[in-house]
Motif scaffolding. Structure first.
Motif, short mmCIF file in Angstrom:
data_model
loop_
_atom_site.label_atom_id
_atom_site.label_comp_id
_atom_site.label_asym_id
_atom_site.label_seq_id
_atom_site.Cartn_x
_atom_site.Cartn_y
_atom_site.Cartn_z
N TYR A 54 -9.30 2.58 -6.69
CA TYR A 54 -9.33 3.36 -5.45
C TYR A 54 -9.79 4.79 -5.72
O TYR A 54 -10.55 5.37 -4.96
CB TYR A 54 -7.94 3.36 -4.82
N ASP A 97 3.45 -6.01 -6.26
CA ASP A 97 4.55 -6.94 -6.56
C ASP A 97 4.08 -8.05 -7.47
O ASP A 97 2.91 -8.12 -7.86
CB ASP A 97 5.21 -7.45 -5.27
N LYS A 101 3.92 -11.15 -6.78
CA LYS A 101 3.25 -12.24 -6.07
C LYS A 101 1.74 -12.01 -5.96
O LYS A 101 0.98 -12.93 -5.71
CB LYS A 101 3.85 -12.36 -4.67
N GLY A 102 1.34 -10.73 -6.12
CA GLY A 102 -0.08 -10.40 -5.99
C GLY A 102 -0.37 -9.47 -4.82
O GLY A 102 -1.53 -9.15 -4.56
N ASN A 103 0.65 -9.05 -4.10
CA ASN A 103 0.45 -8.10 -3.00
C ASN A 103 0.28 -6.69 -3.57
O ASN A 103 1.00 -6.29 -4.48
CB ASN A 103 1.65 -8.10 -2.05
N ARG A 104 -0.67 -5.96 -2.99
CA ARG A 104 -0.93 -4.59 -3.42
C ARG A 104 -1.04 -3.68 -2.20
O ARG A 104 -1.62 -4.07 -1.19
CB ARG A 104 -2.23 -4.51 -4.20
N VAL A 105 -0.49 -2.48 -2.33
CA VAL A 105 -0.56 -1.48 -1.26
C VAL A 105 -1.07 -0.19 -1.87
O VAL A 105 -0.64 0.20 -2.95
CB VAL A 105 0.85 -1.25 -0.65
N ILE A 106 -2.02 0.45 -1.20
CA ILE A 106 -2.47 1.79 -1.59
C ILE A 106 -2.03 2.75 -0.49
O ILE A 106 -2.26 2.49 0.70
CB ILE A 106 -4.01 1.86 -1.72
N LEU A 107 -1.37 3.83 -0.87
CA LEU A 107 -0.90 4.82 0.10
C LEU A 107 -1.66 6.13 -0.08
O LEU A 107 -1.94 6.54 -1.21
CB LEU A 107 0.59 5.11 -0.12
N LEU A 165 7.02 5.43 2.80
CA LEU A 165 6.19 4.24 2.97
C LEU A 165 6.28 3.32 1.76
O LEU A 165 6.31 2.09 1.90
CB LEU A 165 4.73 4.64 3.23
N SER A 201 9.61 1.32 1.91
CA SER A 201 9.56 0.17 2.82
C SER A 201 8.78 -0.98 2.21
O SER A 201 9.18 -2.15 2.31
CB SER A 201 8.90 0.56 4.15
N ALA A 202 7.65 -0.66 1.60
CA ALA A 202 6.85 -1.72 0.97
C ALA A 202 7.66 -2.38 -0.15
O ALA A 202 7.68 -3.61 -0.28
CB ALA A 202 5.53 -1.16 0.43
N ASP A 233 10.20 -4.71 1.32
CA ASP A 233 9.53 -5.96 1.75
C ASP A 233 9.22 -6.85 0.55
O ASP A 233 9.28 -8.07 0.64
CB ASP A 233 8.21 -5.63 2.46
N MET A 234 8.84 -6.21 -0.55
CA MET A 234 8.44 -6.97 -1.73
C MET A 234 9.65 -7.55 -2.47
O MET A 234 9.49 -8.16 -3.52
CB MET A 234 7.62 -6.08 -2.66
#
Lengths: 356, 356
Positions: free
Chosen positions: A90, A154, A156-162, A173, A176-177, A180-181
């Motif tokens: 990113y 996480d 499982k393979g989920n990724r978040v960019i903030l 933020l 919260s992510a 959820d994870m």
């Protein structure tokens, strides 16, 4: 130390648990991951803040979440580098160094894993000089370094960019992510230049973990008191020795919060109460505050000197509670606003120098 | 329609409120934003699914959140293109077309704002043919199009990029971010090729909004029944006309959930109960299910034919409740798994063709 090999991991983990001040996540998990990474990739080179080139691209990596969950939901080794690589992609910049956001607990060893996997040197320093529960609570915040862009990944393979307007929003933020994870995730944040890292990080804290771990080990081998050795090295003091008689613990809003009560032993009388949010925040002896965040409050096994984390505190344990001074920058008005007792909801005066 | 100018916005907003099936957010907000964008940038070109080049890069944009909040916390006009541009930057691809994820409510006009601001054509189509409350509930999910990478942006300047293992995870993480951002945010998701868009979107739904809006307006001008005109155009039926005697509404887990009760008028007797989660999900007449999601259930003002959204339903309103068939792909087993009554917690059979 110039490099971190398999032979250093036990001491680093032992010392990191002490700087974890009861939190920071169980360093045993970090040790298992680091063992696996070093076996595959060999030792990790380290570099001091003095040696860091001003134009280096330094990326701290860490695990985020509730320690109570981390011990049951183990991270994958791939997850560590996924978070770093997601952020590097990113940023569009090549990383040159890995750093440690939090010297305490599991997060002293997660950067070792990342450095090994990515083949990068690790900066011997960290963002706190201890463990703190929230993302914005690092000295780089005081120097204007932005937590974002940051990544959360996480298993499982989920990724978040903030990309947030300030570091408190990054915490909000990302928390919260992380919830959820499943209340534990891998993060990369506070990407900074070498110059920013040199100015803002606490120098030598990975070495300090190794040194503390070695002191405890040697004291046991030499039949001297490991708690005394830790107190002396940190310039702290022993507050209380007692038996855990009650622990109340809840995993709420993504944190492990609670209270522990200790009944005096070894000449200590009365009751010591510890209040924690992942990390120990306040120590009260018979209603009198004896130590308070941002100074370090650590619970060590009375016999072995091993740190006891808040999530593993249980009835009957015999522990010594010690306090030690934090990096002095935490006692500035800006530092106290970020991580002083009032931020955590305690209307108490910070105890400048009280622990020295 | 070949282009959308200021003169079309009233009709599109009026028609979009009908396809919003009680939800989708108040299109009045979308109209205000679109008016501002078209005044600045001129009309927006449209293109049909047939005209769309197979290698186009199509990006749907939408507003996410609880309609109850959207009417109080207005989005900024910049926020719309920020979400799209954040995602385009992450994808590293140049956008060629803007699309509509949800033809109902505010989200029929948010893409007009984005297309005007970015100077791109708008695809005359949408991902649902109506409004649904959750992100994964679009026909592209049935075609294997991934919701992520997606972006979430608020009016303060915070941005989140998500990259998830499936579209349910995109909903989960984006919902938490939206709640943190104050229960309303701008999103871009389901970036797709022209070929994917042509296969999966519902054709002509922006034109359909304009047509429905015009029919209601003309019926009023000609003193004919606007509700009949809507029913005829949608191939639906009038279920009930009544007075709202009770509305119970809560904003929970980021949604506007609740129940409305209508007492019969104009020859209709007994009570009709509407159950909603942003959108109307079930209509029961004296305990008998008369219509159920994924078919459309719409509440229209008995006199004016204007759609009444679930957040504006209130005691004393006189409304006609109509049902209409959804896109037939929602009645496949995969479609029902995604947005059938059981997904929403109602152990009811979907009523295939019941509304025809």
């Amino acid at each position: 130390m110039r490099e971190i090999g398999l032979e250093h991991l036990d001491d680093i983990a032992r010392g990191a648990a002490i700087l974890g001040t009861g939190g920071g996540g169980d360093p045993h998990i970090g040790k298992l991951l680091a063992q696996s990474a070093l076996r595959e990739h060999g030792p990790v080179r380290t570099c001091t803040l003095d040696e860091l080139p001003a134009d280096a691209t330094v990326l701290p990596v860490a695990m985020m979440g509730a320690p109570t969950v981390m011990v049951e939901k183990l991270p994958s080794i791939e997850q560590v580098s996924i978070a770093a690589e997601a952020l590097a992609g990113y940023l569009g910049r090549e990383l040159t160094h890995i750093a440690c956001a939090e010297a305490g607990g599991v997060n002293s060893l997660i950067p070792v894993v990342a450095a090994a996997q990515l083949g990068l040197p690790l900066v011997d320093a960290d963002g706190m000089g201890r463990a703190f529960p929230e993302i914005q609570m690092v000295l780089p915040t005081l120097y204007g370094v932005r937590a974002t862009p940051m990544s959360v990944a996480d298993e499982k393979g989920n990724r978040v960019i903030l990309d947030t307007v300030d570091n408190h929003w990054a915490e909000r933020l990302a928390r919260s992510a992380t919830i959820d994870m499943g209340c534990s995730a891998m993060i990369s944040s506070y990407a900074m230049t070498g110059a920013q890292a040199s100015a803002s990080l606490v120098p030598g804290t990975i070495s300090l973990c190794a040194e503390l771990g070695a002191l405890v080990r040697q004291a046991r081998e030499e039949h001297t008191d490991p708690v005394d050795a830790v107190v002396a090295r940190l310039g702290g003091r022993r507050l209380f020795t007692g038996k855990v008689v009650d622990v109340e613990r809840r995993t709420v809003t993504g944190f492990a919060r609670g209270t522990a009560r200790l009944s005096g032993l070894d000449g200590d009388t009365g009751e010591l109460v510890l209040r924690f949010q992942n990390e120990h925040l306040v120590a009260e002896h018979d209603g009198e505050v004896r130590a308070v965040v941002p100074d370090l409050i650590c619970t060590l096994d009375r016999e072995t000197g091993e740190a006891v984390t808040t999530e593993s505190l249980r009835f009957g344990q015999r522990v010594s509670v010690i306090s030690a001074p934090c990096d002095p920058r935490w006692h500035t008005p800006e530092g106290l606003e970020l991580a002083g007792p009032r931020y955590f909801g305690y209307d108490l005066e910070p105890q400048v120098g009280a622990a020295r």
